[in-house]
Design an enzyme around this catalytic site. Sequence first.
Site, PDB file in Angstrom:
ATOM      1  N   HIS A  77       0.925  -1.176   0.178  1.00 14.24           N
ATOM      2  CA  HIS A  77       0.045   0.023   0.188  1.00 14.24           C
ATOM      3  C   HIS A  77       0.828   1.178  -0.040  1.00 14.24           C
ATOM      4  O   HIS A  77       0.684   2.126  -0.773  1.00 14.24           O
ATOM      5  CB  HIS A  77      -0.820   0.014   1.153  1.00 14.24           C
ATOM      6  N   HIS A 112       3.193   6.224  -2.055  1.00 14.43           N
ATOM      7  CA  HIS A 112       3.858   7.430  -1.332  1.00 14.43           C
ATOM      8  C   HIS A 112       5.139   7.208  -1.515  1.00 14.43           C
ATOM      9  O   HIS A 112       5.934   7.620  -0.734  1.00 14.43           O
ATOM     10  CB  HIS A 112       3.170   7.297   0.083  1.00 14.43           C
ATOM     11  N   LYS A 137      -5.020  10.522  -8.629  1.00 14.34           N
ATOM     12  CA  LYS A 137      -5.141  10.909  -7.093  1.00 14.34           C
ATOM     13  C   LYS A 137      -4.873  12.314  -7.186  1.00 14.34           C
ATOM     14  O   LYS A 137      -4.044  13.048  -7.565  1.00 14.34           O
ATOM     15  CB  LYS A 137      -3.689  10.088  -6.581  1.00 14.34           C
TER      16      LYS A 137
END
Length: 300
Positions: A171, A187, A233
């Site tokens: 993730h 990220h 995003k």
Amino acid sequence: MSYFFFFFFFFNSSQGTNQELSDVLNELWKLDVNRMKPGKDYKINLQGKAGFVSEGSNNARDSARAPLFSYVNENKLKSIDTYAHFINLLDNYEMSTGVAEQVTKEELQENNLFLDAILKTEVMKCAHRYLVSKGRASSDPAKFKRQLYDIWFKLYRRDKSGGEDSCGFEHVFVGETKHGKEIMGLHNWVQFYHQEKHNHVDYKGYKARSNKDTPDEDDHVLNLQFSWNGLVKPVGSCFIGVSPEFEVALFTIVFLLSDERVTNVKVKVDEYLLEIVVYRFGYSIGTSYPKMISSNNRDF
């Protein structure tokens, strides 16, 4: 001081910057010898400020015609063990939640080689010592490695309709999609660069809290907007140029020091005022990321 009061005081963002945690993270920052140098090891092209994207929309104004990364020293990525082992993990996961992960023996070995590599660094040794001093990790290196494995690589069910389809590493560092309609995670700057290089990611522009807080191309933290395989995003955030061991150390410390489902803590690392966000998924990380609040040695 009671257990509850300690954790409330330590992590409550209304108390302002967490000085103790800032001190620890600045020590990790100083020890991060594998951090890439902006303008030398990599170059980014910030271009325009990203626009507003409504919730659920995949239409975004493109304020950046060129990629975010105009140069990355790939020889350095390949020659430093922690980066090289990190990159080997990026193709180990199914993109969509709801699709159960099938972990091969080779992938298990890659996970362990990555943990072995980062645990040799002074960054992770410092993080381990600190967590031991707080009673949140065993002093036994083997037990600490197993703890890290559960935090980052233990599979869990993110989508209730399928099998074990996610883990903290996937993730946070790789990224995944929810039913093919929404980007979750992603990220990490190395993954972003690799996806951008293969034309899977389209950088749309930077996101700033205000006109006074515009980033510059030497910043090591960036709030940004992008599309990934056609999905947008609206706001993402990541460190830029830092080593994998630095991110694992930072997020692990915040995760282990709090038992809350969601932890938000404000810290000052180097010249950056950040909010570190960590979501817990049982004994594993659900997500974790930095949010840039301000930079460039402004008075906070």
